[in-house]
Design a protein around this motif. Sequence first.
Motif, mmCIF file in Angstrom:
data_model
loop_
_atom_site.group_PDB
_atom_site.id
_atom_site.type_symbol
_atom_site.label_atom_id
_atom_site.label_comp_id
_atom_site.label_asym_id
_atom_site.label_seq_id
_atom_site.Cartn_x
_atom_site.Cartn_y
_atom_site.Cartn_z
ATOM 1 N N GLU A 1 15.393 4.170 -64.687
ATOM 2 C CA GLU A 1 14.657 5.211 -65.391
ATOM 3 C C GLU A 1 14.824 5.072 -66.904
ATOM 4 N N LEU A 2 16.026 4.712 -67.339
ATOM 5 C CA LEU A 2 16.283 4.570 -68.773
ATOM 6 C C LEU A 2 15.444 3.445 -69.375
ATOM 7 N N ARG A 3 15.257 2.369 -68.626
ATOM 8 C CA ARG A 3 14.481 1.226 -69.126
ATOM 9 C C ARG A 3 12.995 1.544 -69.241
ATOM 10 N N THR A 4 12.513 2.478 -68.430
ATOM 11 C CA THR A 4 11.076 2.757 -68.414
ATOM 12 C C THR A 4 10.698 4.059 -69.113
ATOM 13 N N GLY A 5 11.661 4.971 -69.272
ATOM 14 C CA GLY A 5 11.361 6.264 -69.866
ATOM 15 C C GLY A 5 11.803 6.357 -71.316
ATOM 16 N N THR A 6 11.567 7.518 -71.901
ATOM 17 C CA THR A 6 11.967 7.782 -73.283
ATOM 18 C C THR A 6 12.875 9.005 -73.296
ATOM 19 N N PHE A 7 14.117 8.812 -73.764
ATOM 20 C CA PHE A 7 15.104 9.879 -73.748
ATOM 21 C C PHE A 7 15.804 9.973 -75.103
ATOM 22 N N ASP A 8 16.319 11.161 -75.396
ATOM 23 C CA ASP A 8 16.990 11.404 -76.672
ATOM 24 C C ASP A 8 18.489 11.126 -76.611
ATOM 25 N N ALA A 9 19.075 11.152 -75.416
ATOM 26 C CA ALA A 9 20.502 10.879 -75.263
ATOM 27 C C ALA A 9 20.796 10.605 -73.797
ATOM 28 N N LEU A 10 21.913 9.914 -73.554
ATOM 29 C CA LEU A 10 22.350 9.586 -72.202
ATOM 30 C C LEU A 10 23.725 10.200 -71.959
ATOM 31 N N LEU A 11 23.843 10.959 -70.860
ATOM 32 C CA LEU A 11 25.122 11.495 -70.398
ATOM 33 C C LEU A 11 25.524 10.644 -69.205
ATOM 34 N N LEU A 12 26.643 9.964 -69.312
ATOM 35 C CA LEU A 12 26.997 8.926 -68.339
ATOM 36 C C LEU A 12 28.372 9.165 -67.737
ATOM 37 N N ASP A 13 28.399 9.375 -66.412
ATOM 38 C CA ASP A 13 29.665 9.526 -65.703
ATOM 39 C C ASP A 13 30.310 8.157 -65.533
ATOM 40 N N VAL A 14 31.623 8.095 -65.602
ATOM 41 C CA VAL A 14 32.322 6.818 -65.448
ATOM 42 C C VAL A 14 32.461 6.441 -63.982
ATOM 43 N N MET B 1 10.252 19.355 -76.691
ATOM 44 C CA MET B 1 11.449 19.594 -75.885
ATOM 45 C C MET B 1 12.237 18.299 -75.737
ATOM 46 N N LYS B 2 13.533 18.351 -75.977
ATOM 47 C CA LYS B 2 14.383 17.173 -75.882
ATOM 48 C C LYS B 2 14.554 16.750 -74.426
ATOM 49 N N GLN B 3 14.579 15.412 -74.230
ATOM 50 C CA GLN B 3 14.695 14.842 -72.900
ATOM 51 C C GLN B 3 16.010 14.059 -72.811
ATOM 52 N N LEU B 4 16.886 14.472 -71.901
ATOM 53 C CA LEU B 4 18.166 13.807 -71.721
ATOM 54 C C LEU B 4 18.237 13.198 -70.334
ATOM 55 N N LEU B 5 18.964 12.084 -70.226
ATOM 56 C CA LEU B 5 19.181 11.433 -68.936
ATOM 57 C C LEU B 5 20.644 11.600 -68.553
ATOM 58 N N LEU B 6 20.881 12.125 -67.355
ATOM 59 C CA LEU B 6 22.233 12.296 -66.837
ATOM 60 C C LEU B 6 22.407 11.411 -65.613
ATOM 61 N N ILE B 7 23.419 10.534 -65.631
ATOM 62 C CA ILE B 7 23.784 9.732 -64.462
ATOM 63 C C ILE B 7 25.117 10.271 -63.966
ATOM 64 N N GLU B 8 25.075 11.000 -62.871
ATOM 65 C CA GLU B 8 26.235 11.735 -62.339
ATOM 66 C C GLU B 8 26.121 11.810 -60.827
ATOM 67 N N ASP B 9 27.157 11.349 -60.106
ATOM 68 C CA ASP B 9 27.066 11.327 -58.647
ATOM 69 C C ASP B 9 27.396 12.666 -58.002
ATOM 70 N N ASP B 10 27.961 13.593 -58.756
ATOM 71 C CA ASP B 10 28.245 14.926 -58.231
ATOM 72 C C ASP B 10 26.949 15.742 -58.277
ATOM 73 N N VAL B 11 26.292 15.837 -57.131
ATOM 74 C CA VAL B 11 24.975 16.474 -57.073
ATOM 75 C C VAL B 11 25.042 17.928 -57.518
ATOM 76 N N ARG B 12 26.080 18.632 -57.093
ATOM 77 C CA ARG B 12 26.203 20.055 -57.443
ATOM 78 C C ARG B 12 26.380 20.228 -58.942
ATOM 79 N N GLN B 13 27.259 19.429 -59.547
ATOM 80 C CA GLN B 13 27.473 19.551 -60.987
ATOM 81 C C GLN B 13 26.211 19.168 -61.764
ATOM 82 N N ALA B 14 25.511 18.133 -61.312
ATOM 83 C CA ALA B 14 24.284 17.705 -61.987
ATOM 84 C C ALA B 14 23.245 18.826 -61.965
ATOM 85 N N ALA B 15 23.120 19.503 -60.822
ATOM 86 C CA ALA B 15 22.159 20.594 -60.719
ATOM 87 C C ALA B 15 22.543 21.756 -61.625
ATOM 88 N N MET B 16 23.831 22.041 -61.700
ATOM 89 C CA MET B 16 24.312 23.121 -62.557
ATOM 90 C C MET B 16 24.038 22.816 -64.021
#
Length: 229
Positions: A40-53, A1-16
């Motif tokens: 988390e990115l420095r210590t974990g292993t992820f396939d892609a990063l989704l990054l909010d500006v 299963m692919k593991q993605l990291l999302l950094i997003e301050d909108d809690v509702r959108q992140a949950a969705m």
Amino acid sequence: MKQLLLIEDDVRQAAMLKEFFSLSGITLHTYHTGATGLKELRTGTFDALLLDVMLPDRDGFDICREVRTFSNIPIIMLTAKGEETDRIVGLEIGADDYLPKPFNPRELLARVKAILRRGRNDPSQPASALTFGKLEISDEERVARLNGAPLDLTAYQFDILHTLAKHAGRVMSRDALMAVLGGHELDAFDRSIDVHISRIRAQIEDNPKKPKRILTIRGIGYVFSKLQA
């Protein structure tokens, strides 16, 4: 299963998004500040990063710059700023793709899947390196070297270079490149491919302002030169 990291301050959108991606068998690990996401990115292993500006503690562009100092993970920037200059900045500092808000989660998923496909080697195809003088492009290692030294390319930039080199001598339009790479359809003002090409040239050309390896065919696209490579 692919593991993605999302950094997003909108809690509702992140949950969705976490729930939506799970339906496609993708685990989305969500963090709401730049500090916690980077840790988390420095210590974990992820396939892609989704990054909010727009984050509460740090600018997403600064985070992207820091990530590129220690990782070549594919990065998709999520930004409420729709101006072309903001999108270009993201690409210039190392992002692979961008998506202006508000966006359709299906489009984000499609772009993520395209990045994940590009990063997966096809075992049915023999792995080989393309060599053009002092430039070597290894699809198996997913690295390009000049004079034996590895180049600092993002995953997307490597794919563009490899695609052009694999079709050396053939003129490829911007839309054709996007089609091969599984990206989104370009609009008339989309300069993403041009920005990536500029970043690639900065590393493989003796004089990026007078390129000899990747040539611009005005009004059409680009060609990787067999003669000057």
